[in-house]
Write an enzyme that holds these catalytic residues in place. Structure first.
Site, PDB file in Angstrom:
ATOM      1  N   LYS A 118     -16.033 -28.534   2.173  1.00  0.00           N
ATOM      2  CA  LYS A 118     -16.028 -28.133   0.749  1.00  0.00           C
ATOM      3  C   LYS A 118     -17.547 -28.578   0.339  1.00  0.00           C
ATOM      4  O   LYS A 118     -17.837 -28.895  -0.909  1.00  0.00           O
ATOM      5  CB  LYS A 118     -14.993 -29.359   0.073  1.00  0.00           C
ATOM      6  CG  LYS A 118     -13.675 -29.044   0.450  1.00  0.00           C
ATOM      7  CD  LYS A 118     -12.882 -29.940  -0.361  1.00  0.00           C
ATOM      8  CE  LYS A 118     -11.668 -30.797   0.164  1.00  0.00           C
ATOM      9  NZ  LYS A 118     -11.023 -31.856  -0.658  1.00  0.00           N
ATOM     10  N   HIS A 172     -29.105 -37.601  25.310  1.00  0.00           N
ATOM     11  CA  HIS A 172     -27.687 -38.008  25.518  1.00  0.00           C
ATOM     12  C   HIS A 172     -27.578 -39.313  26.144  1.00  0.00           C
ATOM     13  O   HIS A 172     -27.344 -39.291  27.358  1.00  0.00           O
ATOM     14  CB  HIS A 172     -26.978 -36.822  26.264  1.00  0.00           C
ATOM     15  CG  HIS A 172     -25.391 -36.865  26.345  1.00  0.00           C
ATOM     16  ND1 HIS A 172     -24.727 -37.946  25.978  1.00  0.00           N
ATOM     17  CD2 HIS A 172     -24.527 -35.832  26.789  1.00  0.00           C
ATOM     18  CE1 HIS A 172     -23.367 -37.451  26.313  1.00  0.00           C
ATOM     19  NE2 HIS A 172     -23.228 -36.355  26.671  1.00  0.00           N
TER      20      HIS A 172
HETATM   21  N1  ASP Z   1     -21.901 -32.337  28.925  1.00  0.00           N
HETATM   22  C1  ASP Z   1     -23.291 -32.363  28.991  1.00  0.00           C
HETATM   23  C2  ASP Z   1     -23.696 -32.401  27.326  1.00  0.00           C
HETATM   24  O1  ASP Z   1     -23.111 -32.399  26.466  1.00  0.00           O
HETATM   25  C3  ASP Z   1     -23.943 -31.123  29.755  1.00  0.00           C
HETATM   26  C4  ASP Z   1     -23.647 -29.938  29.182  1.00  0.00           C
HETATM   27  O2  ASP Z   1     -22.964 -29.740  28.251  1.00  0.00           O
HETATM   28  O3  ASP Z   1     -24.037 -28.933  30.033  1.00  0.00           O
HETATM   29  O4  ASP Z   1     -24.953 -32.384  27.261  1.00  0.00           O
END
Ligand code: ASP
Length: 358
Positions: A118, A172
């Site tokens: 929204k 990550h």
């Molecule tokens: N799962 C991992 C990420 O989220 C690697 C990938 O997606 O290739 O980066």
């Protein structure tokens, strides 16, 4: 101690990761992160503490009494899993980690089902989550969003910690923690991780897990890093700059088999074509030489390990799956334990769990 509250966003955003780190720690005299946003927040001592805590949690959880004790540790906390980008393992392992510690969870996995649809801003969404929850675990396609949200929350009347579960092409950190945990466990009775050679292969340009893990490996002594990718997907300069600055031995090559011959660990990654600027861009790249199959398995040292952050496409042939060196299945489960350790430590329960009677 420095607090993220004491700094304006524009100034904080411009700091180097090393300079941002002290602003993200938990108060109280130890250096555990409050917000976990990037791999540069973890040094060797923190990594050792987290792996010890993960081992402790997995041991305690083996007995019914132990599992029930763990379920009481954070039974008074709630966590929000806010995933606006696809995820299987990262979502589920954070969820399972919360369940191990007794945390109640809520989730948004698609902004189309929230008020963002929204027109609500992410800032307002996050403020909303912080009204109901004690931690936000977030994944976003946007680089730097977790940092911005951490700053926002720390400057709100209800600061709560943020765990970055994947931010754009950038970082990550919790995947890198589980990768390190897997490497440490793989080599623990074989002389340890120091002095090893780790090869990264695949889309090294856009793989955020590579950037985060490459950094964490610099905490170990004499770990050589080899980067194998087609030219168009080569490891980016910012990763290389860190290695140069830290005088880490590294090599960039297109010869996977030569790298496998000298490696203790081979970390395969998929082509990250969701980042293509035009449709079919990645499909034009010849990636046939960047796959791990029966021949590479033959070349890998008997104590070596094959890793993958998953999801896999065809980078690792399924014929490798039952080889004892295929570590990608264990990597997944390790993710649950190390995330439980990180969450417990974030809330300040490291010592209590380490010293409990189970
Ligand atoms: N799962 C991992 C990420 O989220 C690697 C990938 O997606 O290739 O980066």
């Amino acid at each position: 101690m420095a607090s993220i509250k004491e700094i304006e966003w524009d100034v904080f955003e411009g700091l180097s990761l090393a300079d941002k780190k002290p602003y993200l720690e938990r108060g109280g005299g130890d250096a555990m992160p409050y917000h976990t946003l990037f791999a540069q927040q973890f040094d060797r001592s923190l990594l050792e503490r987290l792996t010890a805590l993960a081992n402790r949690i997995r041991f305690i959880n083996k007995s019914r009494e132990g599992a029930l004790y763990l379920k009481g540790v954070l039974a008074h906390k709630r966590a929000m899993l806010y995933f606006s980008q696809p995820s299987s393992r990262t979502f589920l392992s954070h969820l399972a980690a919360c369940q191990i510690l007794g945390i109640t969870t809520g989730s948004v996995r698609d902004a189309a089902t929230s008020s963002e649809f929204k027109g609500e801003s992410r800032e307002d969404s996050i403020r909303t989550f912080s009204s109901y929850f004690d931690m936000i675990i977030m994944r976003s396609p946007e680089q730097g969003l977790a940092e911005k949200m951490a700053w926002e929350l720390s400057n709100s009347s209800r600061p709560i910690p943020i765990l970055n579960a994947g931010s754009g092409k950038d970082q990550h950190p919790t995947q890198a923690l589980l990768d390190i945990y897997t490497l440490v466990r793989s080599f623990e009775n074989k002389g340890g991780l120091d002095g090893r050679t780790v090869t990264f292969c695949g889309d090294l340009l856009r793989g955020r897990t590579v950037r985060s893990l490459s950094y964490l490996l610099t905490n170990f002594r004499d770990v050589k890093q080899i980067f194998v990718a087609p030219k168009a997907l080569r490891v980016p300069d910012d990763v290389v700059d860190v290695l140069r600055e830290k005088a880490v031995d590294f090599e960039i090559t297109e010869d996977l088999q030569a790298a496998v011959r000298v490696s203790d660990a081979v970390y395969m990654t998929r082509i990250q074509d969701e980042w293509d600027s035009s449709k079919g861009e990645s499909a034009k790249i010849d990636t046939s030489r960047f796959k791990f199959g029966a021949q590479e398995l033959e070349l890998l040292n008997p104590d070596g390990v094959i890793m993958h952050p998953l999801p896999r496409r065809d980078e690792i042939a399924t014929c490798c799956d039952r080889d004892p060196r295929a570590m990608y299945w264990r990597q997944m489960r390790n993710g649950m334990w190390i995330r439980a350790a990180l969450i417990a430590a974030t809330f300040g329960y490291e010592n209590e769990i380490m010293n409990c009677g189970y």
